[in-house]
Scaffold this active site. Sequence first.
Site, mmCIF file in Angstrom:
data_model
loop_
_atom_site.group_PDB
_atom_site.id
_atom_site.type_symbol
_atom_site.label_atom_id
_atom_site.label_comp_id
_atom_site.label_asym_id
_atom_site.label_seq_id
_atom_site.Cartn_x
_atom_site.Cartn_y
_atom_site.Cartn_z
ATOM 1 N N LYS A 32 29.813 -46.515 -18.297
ATOM 2 C CA LYS A 32 29.574 -48.076 -18.699
ATOM 3 C C LYS A 32 28.475 -48.246 -19.569
ATOM 4 C CE LYS A 32 29.564 -48.960 -14.324
ATOM 5 N NZ LYS A 32 29.790 -47.663 -13.704
ATOM 6 N N SER A 100 31.144 -53.294 -10.180
ATOM 7 C CA SER A 100 31.681 -54.278 -9.696
ATOM 8 C C SER A 100 33.094 -53.749 -9.186
ATOM 9 C CB SER A 100 32.322 -55.320 -11.001
ATOM 10 O OG SER A 100 32.546 -54.836 -12.057
HETATM 11 P P1 ADP Z 1 27.459 -45.676 -16.011
HETATM 12 O O1 ADP Z 1 26.810 -46.545 -16.792
HETATM 13 O O2 ADP Z 1 29.042 -45.858 -15.747
HETATM 14 O O3 ADP Z 1 26.982 -45.442 -14.540
HETATM 15 P P2 ADP Z 1 26.304 -43.857 -17.827
HETATM 16 O O4 ADP Z 1 26.633 -44.599 -19.065
HETATM 17 O O5 ADP Z 1 24.971 -44.290 -17.298
HETATM 18 O O6 ADP Z 1 27.437 -44.384 -16.933
HETATM 19 O O7 ADP Z 1 26.387 -42.374 -17.826
HETATM 20 C C1 ADP Z 1 27.739 -41.790 -18.309
HETATM 21 C C2 ADP Z 1 27.292 -40.287 -18.539
HETATM 22 O O8 ADP Z 1 28.233 -39.655 -19.321
HETATM 23 C C3 ADP Z 1 26.084 -40.079 -19.689
HETATM 24 O O9 ADP Z 1 25.228 -39.227 -19.341
HETATM 25 C C4 ADP Z 1 26.929 -39.872 -21.056
HETATM 26 O O10 ADP Z 1 26.320 -39.019 -21.835
HETATM 27 C C5 ADP Z 1 28.127 -38.997 -20.492
HETATM 28 N N1 ADP Z 1 29.333 -38.998 -21.129
HETATM 29 C C6 ADP Z 1 29.878 -38.065 -21.645
HETATM 30 N N2 ADP Z 1 31.071 -38.389 -22.512
HETATM 31 C C7 ADP Z 1 31.050 -39.841 -22.486
HETATM 32 C C8 ADP Z 1 31.686 -40.669 -23.167
HETATM 33 N N3 ADP Z 1 32.960 -40.487 -23.712
HETATM 34 N N4 ADP Z 1 31.448 -42.003 -22.798
HETATM 35 C C9 ADP Z 1 30.260 -42.250 -22.308
HETATM 36 N N5 ADP Z 1 29.590 -41.486 -21.421
HETATM 37 C C10 ADP Z 1 30.013 -40.242 -21.619
#
Ligand code: ADP
Length: 190
Positions: A32, A100
């Site tokens: 996200k 959410s």
């Molecule tokens: P959230 O906000 O949903 O908790 P984050 O954005 O903080 O998730 O973390 C997602 C993790 O997944 C990050 O370390 C990011 O680099 C990794 N990731 C790998 N592939 C993707 C992708 N296609 N889109 C978004 N994040 C990705």
Amino acid sequence: MTADRVTAERRAAQKHQRACIIWLTGLSGAGKSTIANALEAALVEREKHTYLLDGDQLRDSLNADLGFDLPSRDENVRRVAQVAKQFVEAGLIALVALISPLRRQRDFARSLVTAHEFVEVHLSTPLAECERRDPKGLYKRARAGLIKEFTGIDSPYEAPQSAEITIDTTGTTSDECVAKILSYLAAGRY
Ligand code: ADP
């Protein structure tokens, strides 16, 4: 005086855009924050006016008084939804990155604006992949019992049934995910 009031439509027209809420929901680690940040950069690049509300950051400010029990989670979502609605009235594209977890919470957010102003993006990245990424080490701590009521482990996540966009980020780049959202927005002339 009231006849002269600046309307939400006027504020959006001034910015040459349709205001909306882009609501990203999904498990912790689903992507996200990463996608919301990349999407905001891409929109600003296109001269759009935006504001990003990130759930993790807001827990240190607006929602610093809230925990993770169900009433607190409801209140957390309610506040963010209300603030996002204010941004729509300001004529902005509000990006929300917030787990959410419950359908009723997202439905509440949707109910605050008109139909075309709410774009729900479900990042459907499976739990196993989120846990493999574990970017903040939270799953490890939750599995060890150090964090209680962690979404997907011992607190529910209800997947959306009719999100405008659904993306499993497994095996994709965040740029590919952003491109998919941008093409939806372009088709709707946002
Ligand atoms: P959230 O906000 O949903 O908790 P984050 O954005 O903080 O998730 O973390 C997602 C993790 O997944 C990050 O370390 C990011 O680099 C990794 N990731 C790998 N592939 C993707 C992708 N296609 N889109 C978004 N994040 C990705």
